[in-house]
Design a protein around this motif. Structure first.
Motif, PDB file in Angstrom:
ATOM      1  N   ASP A  45      -7.258  10.022   7.497  1.00  0.00           N
ATOM      2  CA  ASP A  45      -8.075   9.078   6.719  1.00  0.00           C
ATOM      3  C   ASP A  45      -7.353   8.609   5.466  1.00  0.00           C
ATOM      4  OD1 ASP A  45     -10.139   9.108   8.506  1.00  0.00           O
ATOM      5  OD2 ASP A  45     -11.371  10.543   7.404  1.00  0.00           O
TER       6      ASP A  45
ATOM      7  N   THR B 287      -6.464   4.793   4.546  1.00  0.00           N
ATOM      8  CA  THR B 287      -6.941   4.216   3.288  1.00  0.00           C
ATOM      9  C   THR B 287      -5.806   3.536   2.538  1.00  0.00           C
ATOM     10  OG1 THR B 287      -8.720   5.839   3.051  1.00  0.00           O
ATOM     11  CG2 THR B 287      -7.955   4.754   1.038  1.00  0.00           C
TER      12      THR B 287
ATOM     13  N   THR C 229     -11.742   0.022  -0.081  1.00  0.00           N
ATOM     14  CA  THR C 229     -11.218  -0.560   1.149  1.00  0.00           C
ATOM     15  C   THR C 229     -12.364  -0.979   2.073  1.00  0.00           C
ATOM     16  OG1 THR C 229     -11.129   1.543   2.349  1.00  0.00           O
ATOM     17  CG2 THR C 229      -9.232   0.988   0.960  1.00  0.00           C
TER      18      THR C 229
ATOM     19  N   MET D  76     -13.890   2.000   3.698  1.00  0.00           N
ATOM     20  CA  MET D  76     -14.768   2.733   2.780  1.00  0.00           C
ATOM     21  C   MET D  76     -16.137   2.059   2.723  1.00  0.00           C
ATOM     22  SD  MET D  76     -12.046   3.502  -0.286  1.00  0.00           S
ATOM     23  CE  MET D  76     -13.282   4.051  -1.453  1.00  0.00           C
TER      24      MET D  76
END
Length: 676
Positions: A176, A180, A281, A284
């Motif tokens: 992750d 990101t 992002t 997100m």
């Protein structure tokens, strides 16, 4: 006559196996088995009557140097040079060696010096006493130059470090976090990020391969994983200790994304670098939205408005005005004049004021002094009162202080260890991690971060100068402990390093020992390098006289005269409409600090109202989405409402006071100084 002992079967089989292992020039490795153990295992595997015939120095040297050679297969099991098929008792020999070698772990990469690429030799002749000759065949191999090194020990040490480093990378850097950072790069939100994109893309593929190994084979062992790291480290340098690797580690460990990126920027970006976009992002936002909806909330849950008195339950009314506001028609009576409290108001604590005074009064007014400007507060409510609350308390009500804070510059300076009393104090406070600098100039003197002392004045608090100590409640302070020089001064604010696009603006307070107090506010985004001239003033024997040039900021408050803010004149009596507690303490709810709100009849909120703060939000929602909701809190609008609740707020944990005037049924007026 020549008699030959046939050893060529095992010799040829091992050469072919080594050819297969070396043909792609990929790394070979040696296992953690001592050469003497390999040699003894080899000898002991022969039948006793054959053992002595195979006890030769040539084969011994080969086995000790190359007998522990392995190569990973596609599943990261080890293949050894002994994985061959040979006739007769020789099969038992290679099987025992193969089991020993493949059951061990990798110790090093296999490398030889350039002069020793040929290990062992093919054969030699022995002449016997009777004149006959015996030809002995031995284990040997000529390795390709791909396995040569000018510094074997140094190269092997580097390989060990790379394998260990890659193993740690895979264990400490999450998939992750890489996704990101790649999103930030694609958004153009990471300084020099494009330089790292090929490296990160390659590392992401490696992470996915590692994950697929375990998914494809549930019995994937720790030794297979270590073998994978050895094999991949030859193709990929570990990144954890690089600037981009530190960013990945910080994100993987759960550090706030904005702080992690700021820390990264401090290592790779120039001092005056300004990030072009906010650090959120698309993934997100998508994850936050998905979790928000999955918890039963909707888009309407985010919509906010100003609260009205009807939103406050009656049992939470500590005081409510029972008399209508009279409209005076006498224009002389309606003229604003500066109100001053009597010299001897009665001192009382707020708790005692609530219990012994409030139950018996019919009217209440507060003297809206300059010092209370930062206590201005608005209460907010959900637009849809039927939607479930995503706050920690069930009623969904919130609040927002003036300039989105509840403390004063004086309190911030005191908390930071600066001087709050003196002949002249100039204080700057702002609301994000930008690096603003306060400058005070007079008579060819200047106090600022580059020259902190002059003529008895000192810059004793300097915030957000380094990325290691960033705060969202920064303050700077210039104070003259004794007399300030008689001179003309220019006070300005410079944006040394802009880091944010939200919670912008600043407040500057000027205070003298004689009780003069001026507040200036600036609410516009400042690019890096911009300077705002706040005030020009003269000091003569401790008395400050403020210039009124058009190119300067206008004070939003000033002791000794009444200015208008939030629809009210400062230093004027303002009618109290409602007293209540903060919604996080209504009913049986007890979440966080208790605030007391005194809503005023004429108060009208100015500027943007923040709909919510992260401190309000449920922990299970905020845990993985802190940054998204922090930005939402600065972006979601709050709809204005007629008769919206606005007034003054006081935290139960902060020392404060106000002066009020109350009336009762006898029409008697009493003055109190109420303290928290």
């Amino acid at each position: 006559m020549i008699t030959t002992i046939d050893f060529r079967d095992i010799q040829a089989a091992c050469i072919k196996q080594l050819d297969d292992m070396c043909k792609d020039k990929q790394p070979l490795f040696v296992v953690d088995v001592l050469g003497d153990v390999l040699w003894q295992t080899y000898l002991d595997a022969f039948p006793s009557h054959e053992r002595q015939a195979h006890n030769c120095m040539a084969c011994r040297q080969f086995i000790k140097k190359a007998g522990g050679l392995v190569k990973p297969d596609e599943n990261y099991n080890l293949i050894s040079m002994w994985n061959v098929t040979v006739p007769g008792y020789l099969q038992a020999v290679v099987d025992k060696l193969n089991a020993l070698v493949t059951g061990a772990r990798i110790r090093d990469t296999f490398l030889l010096s350039r002069s020793e690429l040929t290990v062992g030799h093919a054969s030699d002749l022995q002449r016997l006493e009777d004149g006959t000759t015996i030809k002995w065949h031995h284990l040997y191999y000529k390795f390709p130059t791909a396995y040569a090194s000018d510094d074997v020990n140094g190269s092997q040490s580097d390989a060990r470090n790379k394998a260990a480093g890659l193993k740690r990378d895979l264990e400490e850097i999450s998939i992750d976090s890489v996704n990101t950072v790649l999103e930030l790069i694609d958004q153009g939100a990471l300084y020099r990020g494009i330089e790292f994109k090929p490296l990160l893309t390659k590392f992401l593929a490696l992470q996915k391969t590692n994950r697929q190994n375990r998914l494809r084979n549930p019995n994937f062992t720790e030794e297979q994983y270590k073998t994978f790291c050895w094999a991949m480290s030859a193709k990929f340098s570990h990144i954890r200790n690089t600037a981009i690797g530190t960013l990945l580690t910080d994100i993987s460990e759960g550090r706030d994304l904005d702080k992690a990126v700021t820390s990264y920027e401090s290592k790779v970006a120039p001092e005056n670098y300004r990030r072009p976009t906010a650090i959120v992002t698309e993934s997100m936002k998508a994850r936050a939205r998905a979790d928000f909806l999955a918890m039963g909330f909707s888009q309407s849950s985010l919509e906010r408005r100003q609260a009205t008195i009807d939103d406050v339950p009656i049992d939470q009314w500590l005081y409510v005005d029972r008399l209508p506001t009279t409209i005076e028609t006498d224009f002389f009576n309606n003229m604003l004049v500066v109100s001053r409290p009597p010299t001897t108001p009665q001192n009382i604590s707020f708790s005692e004021f609530l219990s012994s005074v409030v139950p018996h009064i019919t009217s209440m007014e507060i003297l809206f002094e300059d010092k209370l400007i930062n206590n201005l507060v608005t209460m907010t409510a959900p637009v849809d009162t039927d939607t479930p609350s995503f706050f920690q308390w069930p009623n969904g009500m919130g609040w927002s202080y003036n300039n989105q804070l509840a403390d004063s510059s004086r309190q911030r300076v005191k908390a930071a260890g600066g001087k709050v009393d003196g002949a002249l104090c100039c204080r700057l406070m702002w609301y994000n991690t930008d690096d603003l600098d306060l400058h005070l100039e007079w008579n060819n003197n200047r106090i600022y971060y580059g020259s902190k002392k002059a003529c008895g004045g000192e810059l004793d608090v300097d915030a957000n100068a380094t990325t290691s100590s960033l705060t969202n409640t920064p303050v700077e302070n210039i104070a003259f402990a004794n007399k300030a020089p008689n001179a003309k001064y220019l006070l300005s604010v410079n944006q040394f390093n802009r880091r944010n696009s939200v919670d912008i603006g600043f407040q500057v307070d000027i205070e003298t020992e004689g009780g003069q107090f001026y507040t200036f506010t600036y609410k516009t985004l400042m690019p890096t390098g911009k300077t705002v001239n706040v005030a020009r003033f003269s000091m003569v024997n401790g008395v400050l006289k403020l210039d009124t040039d058009s190119d300067l900021l206008k004070p939003s408050s000033a002791t000794g005269r009444s200015l208008t803010t939030w629809g009210m004149g400062t230093n004027q009596w303002q009618k109290v409409r409602l007293i209540t507690t903060s919604p996080n303490h209504w009913g049986d709810t007890q979440h966080g600090n208790l605030h007391f709100f005194i809503f005023l009849d004429k108060a009208v909120s100015e500027g943007p109202i923040r709909p919510f703060f992260n401190e309000f939000i449920r922990a299970d929602l905020l845990r993985d989405h802190k940054r998204v909701f922090e930005l939402l809190g600065s972006m979601v609008p709050v709809n204005s409402t007629p008769n919206g609740l606005a007034g003054l707020g006081f935290s139960s944990t902060t020392r404060a006071s106000f002066t009020c005037r109350v009336g009762d049924s006898s029409t008697r007026k009493r003055i109190f100084k109420v303290t928290f």
